[in-house]
Design a protein around this motif. Sequence first.
Motif, PDB file in Angstrom:
ATOM      1  N   ILE A 114       0.843  -1.208   0.000  1.00 30.05           N
ATOM      2  CA  ILE A 114       0.000   0.000   0.000  1.00 30.05           C
ATOM      3  C   ILE A 114       0.873   1.251   0.000  1.00 30.05           C
ATOM      4  N   THR A 115       1.919   1.259   0.815  1.00 30.67           N
ATOM      5  CA  THR A 115       2.809   2.423   0.882  1.00 30.67           C
ATOM      6  C   THR A 115       3.548   2.643  -0.430  1.00 30.67           C
ATOM      7  N   ALA A 116       4.010   1.572  -1.071  1.00 32.25           N
ATOM      8  CA  ALA A 116       4.723   1.701  -2.345  1.00 32.25           C
ATOM      9  C   ALA A 116       3.820   2.274  -3.431  1.00 32.25           C
ATOM     10  N   ILE A 117       2.581   1.787  -3.494  1.00 29.19           N
ATOM     11  CA  ILE A 117       1.629   2.317  -4.487  1.00 29.19           C
ATOM     12  C   ILE A 117       1.372   3.792  -4.227  1.00 29.19           C
ATOM     13  N   TYR A 118       1.191   4.138  -2.980  1.00 35.15           N
ATOM     14  CA  TYR A 118       0.949   5.542  -2.622  1.00 35.15           C
ATOM     15  C   TYR A 118       2.109   6.430  -3.062  1.00 35.15           C
TER      16      TYR A 118
END
Length: 442
Positions: free
Chosen positions: A409-413
């Motif tokens: 989730i953090t990488a996509i964000y």
Amino acid sequence: MSNGGSNAVTAMPGKSRIRESAGVFLSLGLRGVALLAKFGLLIYISRYIGLAELGVYGLIMAATVVGGKVMSLGLYFVANRDMVGSAPLRQAAILRDQQIVYFLTYAATAALLMCGWPLLAPEHRHYLVYFIVLLIINHQVVELFQAIIALHRQLAANFVMFLNSAWGFAVIAVGILWPSFRTLEVVLDIWIIGTALAGVVALVILSPLPFAQALRVRPDWPWIGQSIRRSFPLYLALLGQQGAMYVDRYVVTWFEGVEIAGVLVMFWSFGNAVQVLIQAGVLQTAYPKMIQHYKSNDEPAFWAQVRDLVTKITAAGAFFCVIAAAAILPVLEIVDRPLARDYVGVFWFMLVAFLIKFVADALYYALYARHRDRELVIANVSGLVLSGLANIALVALLGIWGAVAAQTITAIYLVVMQAWYLRATRTQHASGAIPGDLGPPA
């Protein structure tokens, strides 16, 4: 005559490309051998010392990395940008001024950490000493590595980082020859020796710079103060980036225990090995070029470099992730820890998160090259907050799987946020309005 001259001229770019390609392959080779040392060390600790000890090792390693970033005050961001293309005397003076700041932060950090000595159990106090020593010497090696990169000596820089990892072979050899030395303390002892050796070699590589002449000049205190102020936004962005990278192992330790954290550290380290290859083969070559294109106001060349970087990093990342996904099963057989085998699906999921993060790293460096410091702060500090909250919520709910979900989730964000900001800089540059820039190119 004219044809001969023309042929000579056109041959030069070909030779330059050959040299560049050879340097890339040699860098990859050095990083590859260094990764073998790291792989071997992880397998050795997991098999012969234990997953719990691997978890402790991973916590110390993460604290060393993040602590080094904290002590640096982010100064190398501005210092490296100033070093690119500067005269040798100026480069030496910049390094001298950096060291003045660093030794002050070392003294303050060591004093602060030693205040925790009475709070530790007597059997754990020696780890604090290990941590302080590793924190300082590892930071020195990383900073000297960055300086060598800024001098466009990528191959030499990768040799330094090779030495900074090759000590893992010594740990394995000592443990195999003398089983009584299969302890975490011996690992930390050899880590200190290996990192110190890498630092000495880095100093030798930088020794052609006129340091003796630079030392005769008074420290440039205005530059130091201005650089710390200019670095502060990127410093916050860096802490956000590093915090988001390592927070999961501490959350997993809190909720699941140090042995499950050891499993996470093992899988994360294997995925990070792919990231190291990508950095050595793609990122380290591309980002100095992006800085130069931006300095020279060559927008077409800059954006061509960004497109090329994203394409290469995606293709290379996917290739190495597939190899890692296939290689993990025989590795786990060697480790012979049933608990790790039970969570092999976590590693495959984690590789997806790493692949997305590779793209985020490319966009990070593109924004950095364009001096979009404020945007990097917003994206990465908010990314840290998101990562922390997601880890707490998802690890509590899903265990170790939740940590990988939070990482994804953090990488996509970060990809979405940084791509949006990068697109905005292109529009602003075309219109002649560039709000938010913290200063002209150094």
